[in-house]
Design an enzyme around this catalytic site. Structure first.
Site, PDB file in Angstrom:
ATOM      1  N   ASP A  48       0.779  -1.244   0.000  1.00 36.79           N
ATOM      2  CA  ASP A  48       0.000   0.000   0.000  1.00 36.79           C
ATOM      3  C   ASP A  48       0.815   1.302   0.000  1.00 36.79           C
ATOM      4  O   ASP A  48       1.785   1.420   0.746  1.00 36.79           O
ATOM      5  CB  ASP A  48      -0.847   0.112   1.283  1.00 36.79           C
ATOM      6  CG  ASP A  48      -1.582  -1.145   1.619  1.00 36.79           C
ATOM      7  OD1 ASP A  48      -1.546  -2.100   0.843  1.00 36.79           O
ATOM      8  OD2 ASP A  48      -2.195  -1.165   2.705  1.00 36.79           O
ATOM      9  N   GLU A 230     -10.565  -2.224   4.569  1.00 35.67           N
ATOM     10  CA  GLU A 230      -9.203  -1.746   4.837  1.00 35.67           C
ATOM     11  C   GLU A 230      -9.022  -0.364   4.203  1.00 35.67           C
ATOM     12  O   GLU A 230      -9.800   0.044   3.343  1.00 35.67           O
ATOM     13  CB  GLU A 230      -8.162  -2.692   4.207  1.00 35.67           C
ATOM     14  CG  GLU A 230      -8.206  -4.118   4.711  1.00 35.67           C
ATOM     15  CD  GLU A 230      -7.123  -5.005   4.119  1.00 35.67           C
ATOM     16  OE1 GLU A 230      -6.572  -5.816   4.850  1.00 35.67           O
ATOM     17  OE2 GLU A 230      -6.843  -4.902   2.910  1.00 35.67           O
TER      18      GLU A 230
END
Ligand code: FRU
Length: 507
Positions: A48, A230
């Site tokens: 990420d 998330e």
């Protein structure tokens, strides 16, 4: 990797000032499948994007990083900076795992009012808010192994100090309790944290980034729930003077084409609760390979989005050697109204123009069966292609090499969807779900076509219909595609087609 080991290594490798030098000196960025117009870390594992903040004329990009392997492991925050969102300079690792655990995803803010008190000598502190993930607690079966912590920097993000009283937000007993995205809510003069809490979002507020109060929870009863929630984000966008709030929620698995994906909700936010305008599920990017995407903070009214260009379904298996993963191109977000629905649009940032080299144009093409290579020459590297037509019909662009590998990108009028078919795109058998045809619905019901493709050595990003239909997909041909052909059983007439070659950001 320990901080000490790392510092010794960095000192030994030191003194490369630009990203170009950093890449070429080490013989990096020439590997097969290495992206040339996208950010990727020099070596090892990345997932990420984290802590994206614009400060003192620099875009900061931190990212989930495991420097010791090309497989996911104990998470650090890697760091890179850019003045233009195009060229990136690698920076030393910003945050290392510690006794409280790995450094999972999170955000960063410029605390211009020094609400945190971390500032000193008139320096604005950059404050990172991240999840401490304690692997020992997880192993022992605890439900409270993810907690939110702080670190700050007083030298433009170069070095970071962890707050002595971490964690600042303790887990109430929810296993998945992570990925804080913090913004300054000016109307209420307070910070708002948007946190992914298993299958919903919890909003917290704080005057000083250190003390957090729960404001509200939402999401259990709407949106996609095929996997855990998330990496959320919350921000307003302007639509002709109307403020519309956007709540981004990444989800894994349960994406529209399998695995990980980014959904969003439109609505109102009053500093306490988010009231959604919609009950249906919408995706910011329908392709298989945009995940954990969020926006830069401190960029004023401009909202710039960046995603991780992979999917947890196979991220650890993709056939690259020295590094794994890249980011998408940065994208400007906007709004379009279709009927009474607000649709979030994405467009590649204009800054990418600095990479344009030669451009070839063709107009008024009968696309029934057309060899673009004959007209525009060979492609041999990254490019952007823009296509317009007055009347949309089914079509397929085939990008291929001379050993029979191909990627097919097109529109199916009967199904009313765009698609990317990577079934025969090259190396596909590292995971059973990879060789597939992925689709995105066409939401805008208009006659004409506008299509932009951004193609790198191992990825394609599709933006159609004013950015309302977006797809990202990665692929791994054994040789770079050099041919382009277009077919249209319905005899699509292309009004204009522009192919612009792009130079590498690393060479
Ligand atoms: C999303 C994610 C986050 C987590 C991080 C761990 O891809 O699973 O929820 O913080 O990756 O690397």
């Amino acid at each position: 990797m320990t901080k000490l080991k790392y510092l010794v290594l960095v000192t030994l490798l030191a003194a490369c000032s630009s990203a170009k030098k950093q890449g070429s000196q080490a013989g990096l960025y020439n590997e097969p499948h290495r992206p040339q117009i996208h950010f990727s870390q020099q070596k090892a594992w990345m997932n990420d994007p984290n802590g994206m903040v614009y400060f003192n004329n620099q875009y900061h990009l931190f990212y989930q990083y495991y420097p010791d392997s090309t497989i996911w492991g104990p998470m650090h925050w890697g760091h890179a900076t850019s003045k233009d969102l195009v060229y990136w300079e690698h920076q030393p690792v910003a945050l290392f795992p510690d006794s409280l655990g790995y450094i999972f995803s999170g955000s960063a803010v410029a605390d211009v009012n020094n609400t945190s008190g971390f500032g000193s000598g008139g320096k604005t502190p950059l404050v990172a808010i991240f999840t401490h993930h304690d692997p020992k607690g997880e192993k022992a079966g605890s439900a409270t192994f993810q907690n939110q912590s702080l670190a700050y920097s007083l030298d433009d993000g170069k070095t970071w100090t962890k707050y002595a009283n971490n964690p600042v937000l303790k887990n109430p007993g929810i296993r998945d309790f992570r990925d804080p995205k913090v913004m300054w809510y000016d109307a209420g003069k307070k910070w708002i944290m948007t946190l992914a809490t298993l299958d919903h979002i919890t909003f917290y507020s704080s005057p000083d980034l250190k003390n957090w109060t729960e404001e509200s929870k939402i999401g259990k009863d709407f949106g996609a729930h095929g996997g855990v929630w998330e990496c959320p984000d919350l921000f307003p966008l302007d639509y002709n003077g109307q403020q519309v709030w956007i709540l981004i929620v990444n989800i894994n698995p349960g994406g529209p084409n399998g695995g990980s994906a980014t959904q969003y909700f439109t609505g109102q936010f009053d500093g306490k609760t988010f009231k959604p305008y919609q009950t249906d599920t919408r995706w910011l990017d329908y392709g298989p390979d945009e995940y954990a995407g969020i926006t830069w903070s401190n960029t004023g009214n401009r909202k710039i989005f960046l995603g991780w260009m992979s999917n947890w379904q196979y991220a650890n298996l993709v056939p690259t050697d020295r590094w794994r993963s890249a980011t998408t191109v940065p994208r400007d977000l906007g709004l379009e109204k279709i009927g009474d629905k607000f649709i979030v649009t994405s467009k590649p940032v204009d800054e990418l123009k600095t990479l344009f080299t030669t451009s070839a144009t063709a107009g008024n093409i009968d696309a029934t069966n057309y060899d673009l290579r004959e007209r525009l020459g060979k492609i041999a590297g990254p490019f952007k292609m823009q296509v317009t037509a007055d009347k949309i019909e089914s079509f397929a662009f085939t990008f291929s090499n001379n050993i029979g590998e191909k990627l097919v990108v097109g529109f199916d009028k009967a199904a009313n969807n765009y698609y990317i078919d990577r079934t025969n795109s090259g190396k596909v058998d590292f995971e059973k779900g990879f060789a597939k045809r992925h689709t995105a619905p066409r939401l805008l019901n208009k006659e004409n076509l506008d299509l932009t493709l951004v193609v790198d050595n191992a990825s394609i990003e599709l933006f159609a219909d004013n950015g309302t239909a977006v797809m990202t997909a990665i692929f791994f041909p054994n040789r770079i595609y050099s041919n382009i052909k277009i077919e249209s059983p319905d005899h699509l007439v292309i009004k204009s087609l522009q192919l612009t070659r792009m130079k590498s950001i690393w060479k």
